[in-house]
Write a protein that holds these residues in place. Structure first.
Motif, short mmCIF file in Angstrom:
data_model
loop_
_atom_site.label_atom_id
_atom_site.label_comp_id
_atom_site.label_asym_id
_atom_site.label_seq_id
_atom_site.Cartn_x
_atom_site.Cartn_y
_atom_site.Cartn_z
N ALA A 160 6.71 14.67 -7.22
CA ALA A 160 7.31 15.22 -6.00
C ALA A 160 6.48 14.80 -4.80
N LEU A 161 7.13 14.22 -3.81
CA LEU A 161 6.49 13.77 -2.58
C LEU A 161 7.15 14.51 -1.43
N CYS A 162 6.41 15.43 -0.82
CA CYS A 162 7.01 16.35 0.14
C CYS A 162 6.20 16.43 1.43
N ARG A 163 6.88 16.52 2.54
CA ARG A 163 6.29 16.77 3.86
C ARG A 163 5.16 15.79 4.18
N SER A 164 5.44 14.52 4.02
CA SER A 164 4.42 13.50 4.28
C SER A 164 4.86 12.57 5.40
N ASN A 165 3.92 12.26 6.29
CA ASN A 165 4.21 11.34 7.39
C ASN A 165 3.91 9.88 7.04
N THR A 166 3.26 9.65 5.89
CA THR A 166 2.88 8.28 5.53
C THR A 166 3.75 7.69 4.44
N ILE A 167 4.46 8.50 3.72
CA ILE A 167 5.30 7.99 2.63
C ILE A 167 6.58 7.41 3.21
N GLY A 168 6.76 6.11 3.00
CA GLY A 168 7.94 5.41 3.50
C GLY A 168 8.46 4.45 2.47
N ASP A 169 9.21 3.45 2.92
CA ASP A 169 9.82 2.49 2.00
C ASP A 169 8.79 1.74 1.18
N ALA A 170 7.65 1.38 1.81
CA ALA A 170 6.63 0.63 1.08
C ALA A 170 6.09 1.45 -0.09
N GLU A 171 5.92 2.75 0.12
CA GLU A 171 5.38 3.60 -0.94
C GLU A 171 6.39 3.77 -2.07
N ILE A 172 7.67 3.97 -1.73
CA ILE A 172 8.70 4.10 -2.76
C ILE A 172 8.86 2.77 -3.51
N SER A 173 8.77 1.67 -2.79
CA SER A 173 8.90 0.35 -3.41
C SER A 173 7.75 0.06 -4.37
N CYS A 174 6.55 0.52 -4.03
CA CYS A 174 5.41 0.24 -4.91
C CYS A 174 5.52 1.06 -6.20
N ILE A 175 6.11 2.26 -6.12
CA ILE A 175 6.36 3.03 -7.34
C ILE A 175 7.37 2.29 -8.21
N ALA A 176 8.40 1.75 -7.58
CA ALA A 176 9.40 0.99 -8.32
C ALA A 176 8.80 -0.26 -8.94
N ALA A 177 7.98 -0.98 -8.16
CA ALA A 177 7.40 -2.24 -8.65
C ALA A 177 6.45 -2.02 -9.81
N ALA A 178 5.82 -0.84 -9.87
CA ALA A 178 4.87 -0.57 -10.95
C ALA A 178 5.56 -0.24 -12.26
N GLN A 179 6.90 -0.13 -12.23
CA GLN A 179 7.65 0.18 -13.44
C GLN A 179 7.07 1.42 -14.14
N CYS A 180 7.06 2.51 -13.43
CA CYS A 180 6.50 3.77 -13.95
C CYS A 180 7.41 4.26 -15.08
N ILE A 181 7.08 3.84 -16.29
CA ILE A 181 8.01 3.97 -17.41
C ILE A 181 8.22 5.41 -17.86
N GLY A 182 7.25 6.29 -17.60
CA GLY A 182 7.41 7.67 -18.04
C GLY A 182 8.20 8.54 -17.07
N LEU A 183 8.39 8.06 -15.84
CA LEU A 183 8.97 8.90 -14.79
C LEU A 183 10.44 9.21 -15.07
N LYS A 184 10.75 10.51 -15.10
CA LYS A 184 12.11 10.96 -15.35
C LYS A 184 12.70 11.71 -14.15
N HIS A 185 11.85 12.37 -13.37
CA HIS A 185 12.36 13.19 -12.27
C HIS A 185 11.52 12.93 -11.03
N LEU A 186 12.18 12.51 -9.96
CA LEU A 186 11.52 12.21 -8.70
C LEU A 186 12.13 13.06 -7.60
N VAL A 187 11.26 13.72 -6.81
CA VAL A 187 11.69 14.49 -5.65
C VAL A 187 11.07 13.89 -4.40
N ILE A 188 11.89 13.62 -3.40
CA ILE A 188 11.41 13.14 -2.10
C ILE A 188 11.98 14.08 -1.04
N MET A 189 11.10 14.78 -0.34
CA MET A 189 11.57 15.79 0.61
C MET A 189 10.77 15.72 1.91
#
Length: 290
Positions: A209-238
Motif C-alpha cells: 500500500a502506497l498512501c499519501r505520498s508526494n514522491t510516488i509517481g509514474d516512475a515509481e509504479i513503473s519500477c515496481i512493474a519492471a522488477a516483476q514482483c512475482i509475489g504481489l497480489k494486492h496493490l493499493v495506491i491512494m
C-alpha cells in the motif's frame, strides 16, 4: 492501589487511564500481581519525578502485553519492560525522551519472544531498531510518526505512517526483510531508488500500500512493474498525485504476473485512458479498480 494489589492476587489485566497515583502505587501492583498478563497505562498523573522507577516486580514473569501512552517520563517503565522476559506485545505511544537505551537493553536481556511491537510518536534511532532485529519471533512492527529510523530485520508485516523514513531507510528494510509479506507506507516519501529494491528483494511481498505520498509517481509504479514482483497480489495506491494513467499502463501490461487486486483512490491524474488496458487485465483476474 496497595490495597488492590494485596487483595487481588488473581489480577490478570489492569487498565489505568488518567489516574493520579504514581510509581509507588504502580510498583505495589507489580510486586504482588504474579498472574498479571496485560498492563495498560495511559496519562498516569502521579509520575512527576524524573527519578521514578517502575518494576520489574513479580508481574514481570507473567506479563505478556505492556502498553504505555502519554507519559512524559515513560522511560521510568524501563525496568519493567526490560525485566518482562515473556513479553509478546509492546506498545509505546506519545512518551517523550530517547528510547534507544531501553530498547537496546531489552534485547540484551533476552526479551526476544516479542511478536508484535507498536511505536508511535516516540524518539529513537538505528540503535533501537538494530536491537529489535534480534527479536527473531517478531512478526508485526508498526512505526508511526517516528524519527531518525533506518533499519529493521525480517518480519512479516511492516506499517510506516509518517516520520522521516526515505529511500535510505526503505532500502535497508528491503535488504534485511526478504520474507516481508505486507508493506504499508503512509505519509512516507520514497522514490524508485528504494521501491525498486523492495520489488526485487522482497519476493514474498503479497500486499503493498502506497498512501499519501508526494514522491510516488509514474516512475515509481513503473519500477515496481519492471522488477516483476512475482509475489504481489494486492496493490493499493491512494492520494499519490504523481501517479497518472501512464504508470498504471506500465503496471497492468508489463509487471507483477500474480497481481489480482488493485485499488486506486484519489489519484486524480489516472484518467480514462487506462481503461482499455484495465479491461484486458480484468478479463483474466479477480481485480477491481476503484
Amino acid at each position: 492501589m496497595a490495597a488492590v494489589a494485596v487483595n487481588c492476587k488473581g489480577l490478570k489485566k489492569l487498565y489505568c487511564d488518567s489516574c493520579e497515583f504514581g510509581a509507588k502505587g504502580m510498583n505495589a501492583v507489580l510486586d504482588h500481581s504474579s498472574s498479571l498478563q496485560e498492563l495498560y497505562v495511559v496519562n498516569l498523573g502521579g509520575l512527576t519525578e524524573d527519578s521514578s522507577v517502575i518494576g520489574p516486580g513479580v508481574a514481570a514473569y507473567s506479563l505478556k502485553k505492556i502498553c504505555i501512552k502519554g507519559i512524559h517520563n515513560g522511560q521510568c517503565f524501563g525496568p519493567l519492560i526490560i525485566g518482562s522476559k515473556n513479553l509478546k506485545t509492546l506498545e509505546i505511544s506519545l512518551c517523550y525522551g530517547d528510547w534507544d537505551q531501553i530498547l537496546e537493553a531489552m534485547a540484551e536481556e533476552r526479551v526476544t519472544g516479542l511478536v508484535e511491537v507498536h511505536l508511535k510518536t516516540i524518539r529513537f534511532t538505528d540503535v533501537a531498531l538494530a536491537a529489535l532485529s534480534n527479536c527473531s519471533n517478531l512478526k508485526i512492527l508498526h512505526l508511526i510518526n517516528i524519527y531518525y529510523c533506518k533499519n529493521v530485520k525480517l518480519i512479516g508485516q511492516l506499517y510506516i505512517n509518517g516520520g522521516k523514513i526515505g529511500d535510505e531507510g526503505l532500502t535497508a528494510i528491503a535488504k534485511r526483510c526478504p520474507n516481508l509479506e505486507e508493506l504499508v507506507l503512509s505519509g512516507v516519501n520514497p522514490t524508485c531508488l528504494s521501491l525498486g529494491v523492495v520489488a526485487t528483494n522482497c519476493q514474498n511481498l503479497e500486499r503493498l500500500a502506497l498512501c499519501r505520498s508526494n514522491t510516488i509517481g509514474d516512475a515509481e509504479i513503473s519500477c515496481i512493474a519492471a522488477a516483476q514482483c512475482i509475489g504481489l497480489k494486492h496493490l493499493v495506491i491512494m492520494d499519490c498525485p504523481g501517479v497518472t494513467h501512464h504508470g498504471m499502463e506500465a503496471l497492468l501490461t508489463t509487471g507483477c504476473p500474480n497481481l489480482v487486486k488493485v485499488n486506486v483512490w484519489n489519484c486524480k491524474r489516472v484518467t480514462d485512458e487506462v481503461w482499455p488496458f484495465w479491461s484486458d487485465f480484468t478479463a483474466n483476474s479477480k481485480s477491481y479498480f476503484d
